[in-house]
Enzyme design. Sequence first.
Site, mmCIF file in Angstrom:
data_model
loop_
_atom_site.group_PDB
_atom_site.id
_atom_site.type_symbol
_atom_site.label_atom_id
_atom_site.label_comp_id
_atom_site.label_asym_id
_atom_site.label_seq_id
_atom_site.Cartn_x
_atom_site.Cartn_y
_atom_site.Cartn_z
ATOM 1 C CG ASN A 1 -1.745 1.217 1.398
ATOM 2 O OD1 ASN A 1 -1.795 2.061 0.494
ATOM 3 N ND2 ASN A 1 -2.408 1.344 2.541
ATOM 4 C CE LYS B 1 -0.136 3.144 4.812
ATOM 5 N NZ LYS B 1 -0.025 3.240 6.265
ATOM 6 C CG HIS C 1 -5.697 1.750 5.247
ATOM 7 N ND1 HIS C 1 -5.269 2.703 6.145
ATOM 8 C CD2 HIS C 1 -4.670 0.881 5.091
ATOM 9 C CE1 HIS C 1 -4.026 2.406 6.498
ATOM 10 N NE2 HIS C 1 -3.643 1.314 5.880
ATOM 11 N N GLY D 1 2.719 2.369 10.802
ATOM 12 C CA GLY D 1 3.634 3.495 10.647
ATOM 13 C C GLY D 1 4.356 3.897 11.918
HETATM 14 P P1 13P Z 1 3.213 0.482 7.630
HETATM 15 O O1 13P Z 1 3.731 -0.789 7.017
HETATM 16 O O2 13P Z 1 3.897 1.700 7.104
HETATM 17 O O3 13P Z 1 3.144 0.417 9.114
HETATM 18 O O4 13P Z 1 1.688 0.627 7.108
HETATM 19 C C1 13P Z 1 0.852 -0.454 7.200
HETATM 20 C C2 13P Z 1 -0.369 -0.148 6.449
HETATM 21 O O5 13P Z 1 -1.152 0.699 6.832
HETATM 22 C C3 13P Z 1 -0.603 -0.882 5.197
HETATM 23 O O6 13P Z 1 -1.885 -0.673 4.736
#
Ligand code: 13P
Length: 252
Positions: free
Chosen positions: A9, A11, A94, A172
């Site tokens: 992902n 983002k 999400h 995150g």
């Molecule tokens: P991280 O791997 O950056 O913690 O994010 C996880 C996430 O939200 C994947 O959709």
Amino acid sequence: MRTPFVAGNWKMNKTIAETRELVAAMKTGLSGVGGVEKVICPPFMALAEASELLKDSEIGLGAQNLHWEEKGAFTGEVAPGMVKELCGYVILGHSERRAYFGETDEIVNRKLLAAQKFDLTPIVCVGETLEQYESNQTRDVVMRQTGLGLKGVSAEFASRIVVAYEPVWAIGTGKASNGKEANAVVKDFIRPAIAELYGEQTAQAIRVLYGGSVTGANAAEFFSEPDIDGALVGGASLKVEDFVQIVTHSKA
Ligand code: 13P
């Protein structure tokens, strides 16, 4: 046997130009890593470019969201049919969409029904916040999100759904959950919630991923757990080496 599944992902990261570079590097890095379904989910703006680049590739393409209506006056939204022109997958519910854009379980469910209609494989995210975790609400939250989010699709489509367990406190933060704890949530809460809707066979057929600070270094710990079938990766999916390592570990 459930085929391992790893999705990245991205983002709100990567321009079209940057996507070109990263996809090219991923194609090279992942070539020859078979036995695992691998998907990348760049931002909407970069999907057309990524889809061109991924032609003849084993890497699948996913969107990070969609709107449940087929078309019309919904400024700024993207319809499922538009996603389907480029993608085979879509991330739904999400925690960032739930937290910042007001997505409820009912909205997630509408989007799931739209994904079914347009034959997109959904990756449905569930997971508790830190506050809910600390007050022992994980079971209630995860079972509710799974039950309300996944209801109402055909039995055939249900088995195609991918669920991602992403504890919000692990996203995150660099503070991943651990294999045992995440596996228990999947085994004791998520699969039973699916079984309530679609029966035990479907609950056992559905791939359930772990997400939240997964890296090349900690992925193997999650993949060695029997109920975890892969990962939904955020930050580390932007780094070729890390992502390739995660995908490679998922085959174990
Ligand atoms: P991280 O791997 O950056 O913690 O994010 C996880 C996430 O939200 C994947 O959709």
